[in-house]
Design an enzyme around this catalytic site. Structure first.
Site, short mmCIF file in Angstrom:
data_model
loop_
_atom_site.label_atom_id
_atom_site.label_comp_id
_atom_site.label_asym_id
_atom_site.label_seq_id
_atom_site.Cartn_x
_atom_site.Cartn_y
_atom_site.Cartn_z
CG ASP A 1 -10.15 16.26 -14.14
OD1 ASP A 1 -9.46 15.76 -15.06
OD2 ASP A 1 -11.05 15.65 -13.55
NE ARG B 1 -3.01 0.30 3.24
CZ ARG B 1 -2.36 0.47 4.41
NH1 ARG B 1 -1.66 1.57 4.64
NH2 ARG B 1 -2.42 -0.45 5.35
CE1 TYR C 1 -18.16 10.89 -15.01
CE2 TYR C 1 -16.87 10.83 -12.98
CZ TYR C 1 -17.74 10.23 -13.88
OH TYR C 1 -18.18 8.95 -13.65
CE LYS D 1 -12.92 8.60 -18.20
NZ LYS D 1 -13.19 7.57 -17.24
O1 P1T Z 1 -13.74 7.04 -13.59
P1 P1T Z 1 -12.56 7.57 -12.84
O2 P1T Z 1 -11.26 7.00 -13.24
O3 P1T Z 1 -12.77 7.54 -11.35
O4 P1T Z 1 -12.43 9.12 -13.24
C1 P1T Z 1 -13.36 10.09 -12.91
C2 P1T Z 1 -13.23 11.26 -13.84
C3 P1T Z 1 -12.53 12.37 -13.44
N1 P1T Z 1 -12.37 13.44 -14.24
C4 P1T Z 1 -12.90 13.47 -15.48
C5 P1T Z 1 -12.71 14.67 -16.33
C6 P1T Z 1 -13.61 12.36 -15.96
O5 P1T Z 1 -14.12 12.42 -17.20
C7 P1T Z 1 -13.80 11.23 -15.12
C8 P1T Z 1 -14.57 10.05 -15.56
N2 P1T Z 1 -15.39 10.26 -16.68
C9 P1T Z 1 -16.20 9.34 -17.28
C10 P1T Z 1 -16.34 8.08 -16.84
C11 P1T Z 1 -16.95 9.81 -18.46
O6 P1T Z 1 -17.46 9.00 -19.25
O7 P1T Z 1 -17.02 11.04 -18.62
#
Ligand code: P1T
Length: 400
Positions: free
Chosen positions: A191, A67, A119, A216
């Site tokens: 972000d 961890r 998001y 992503k």
């Molecule tokens: O899904 P995760 O890895 O926890 O990420 C969250 C997140 C954070 N910031 C942005 C700009 C994002 O687009 C996302 C996740 N977005 C999607 C799942 C989507 O389809 O827009």
């Protein structure tokens, strides 16, 4: 880099990272990594272990418990830091857990100014989880710096910005946001998931924390959930490593390795995403069935001038307004190459309706206010051939 990992006197040539002055592609391929000292394996091993044997009580080899430390994760962290131009990368189990870790440096009563069109899951965490725990939030349209300034309070500790925003592709001026944050004695977190460091590097213009959903573009192959923070400041990094160690949202070594494999081709993939994104945006902008097309690379985007100043490319994310939920449904049900799915940033093209999918958790009146209507369709344009992508969209739009 040395081809002989056992050569004892060439430590300089076996540094973990190429110099910061090297090009983006060189850093993408090499930063954070070195041939495995035992075997010379060119790829960092997947250290699939929960713990490490200590030679004697009170002495360990730098690794105690996974961890807290994991060499595969550390390779990824070095790579991400080099791409964003920061000193420290801190990997997480998801994008949301990376954002949450920054929030866990705050205390009850602290105040955060957040862009309103983030998001949907980010907005949900702020409104429905962290607000209950005593963190205060103000949501603003950060296209207008005055709205951000006016939201600042004495207790404001953090500005949370997303640019371009998900899914409206709005921008904020990162240099101005950094100035506002720092005048208020607050930190600026950005972000950078949509833009990626290939197109935009917030730390260079004054941001304190960059956050990614590595799920992503950074991973890019739609096979991992992951997140990361990159910071330059040593004390802030220490605080964030402490939060992660104390709360536990670490990525597994296999996932860290997959993201690291993804980042090796980030520059190659992003060139293709940028080119296809532009082609799709131009096509959709000119299509009679489309009421509006949101893409910062288009001259018609209200912040196009800022986009060209702040970004090196405009990504593969495009949103279009089709006028009604019914038309949006018909469109997304009829594409073949564009798969109907949540998420974005993979090599394959994806299409979705944010109001029903990624932003369903945002209150309907807030969604409508931001332009996230039932007729808004979001496209994550992949790296397939442009002609095939346009043909798929053209066919799906016919007769709408
Ligand atoms: O899904 P995760 O890895 O926890 O990420 C969250 C997140 C954070 N910031 C942005 C700009 C994002 O687009 C996302 C996740 N977005 C999607 C799942 C989507 O389809 O827009």
């Amino acid at each position: 880099m040395s081809h002989d990992p056992s050569t004892p006197d060439d430590s300089d040539s076996r540094q973990d990272s190429p110099p910061a002055s090297s090009g983006f592609g060189t850093r993408a391929v090499h930063a954070g990594q070195r041939p495995d000292p035992t075997t010379g394996a060119i790829m960092p091993p997947i250290y699939q272990t929960s713990t490490y044997v200590q030679p004697e009580l009170g002495r360990h080899l730098g690794y105690e418990y996974a961890r807290v430390q994991n060499p595969t994760r550390e390779a990824l962290e070095g790579n991400l830091a080099a791409l964003e131009g920061g000193k420290h990368g801190i990997a997480f189990a998801s994008g949301l857990s990376a954002i949450e870790a920054v929030m866990k440096t705050l205390s009850v009563g602290d105040h955060v100014v957040s862009e309103e069109n983030t998001y949907g899951g980010t907005n949900r965490m702020f409104n429905k989880v962290l607000s209950r725990l005593g963190i205060r939030f103000s949501f603003v349209d950060s296209r207008d710096p005055d709205q951000v300034r006016e939201a600042i309070r004495p207790e404001t500790k953090l500005l949370h910005m997303e640019t371009p925003t998900n899914p409206m592709m709005r921008l904020c001026d990162l240099g101005v946001m950094a100035e506002i944050a720092h005048e208020a004695g607050a930190l600026l977190m950005v972000d950078n998931t949509f833009a990626t460091p290939f197109n935009q590097r917030p730390l260079e213009v004054g941001a304190d924390v960059v956050v990614h959903s590595t799920t992503k573009y950074l991973n890019g192959h739609s096979d991992v959930i992951g997140g990361a923070l990159v910071v330059d400041d040593d004390a802030l990094a220490e605080e964030l490593f402490f939060v992660r160690k104390s709360t536990g949202a670490v990525p597994g070594p296999m996932d860290a390795w997959l993201v690291l494999r993804g980042t090796k081709t980030l520059h190659v993939r992003m060139k293709a995403h940028n080119a296809n994104g532009m082609a799709v945006a131009r096509f959709l902008e000119g299509h009679p069935a489309v009421e509006a097309c949101h893409y910062p690379g288009l001259a018609s985007h209200p912040q196009h001038e800022l986009a060209t100043r702040q970004m090196d490319g405009f990504t593969g994310m495009v949103s279009v307004e089709l006028g009604s939920g019914e038309r949006a449904k018909r469109f997304v049900d009829r594409t073949h190459l564009f798969a109907l799915a949540e998420s974005l940033g993979g090599v394959e093209s994806i299409i979705g309706v944010p109001a029903l999918m990624t932003h369903a958790s945002v209150a309907p009146d807030r969604r409508a206010f931001m332009g996230v209507t039932d007729g808004l369709v979001r496209l994550s344009v992949g790296i397939e051939d442009e002609a095939d992508l346009l043909e798929d969209l053209d066919r799906a739009l016919k007769g709408l």
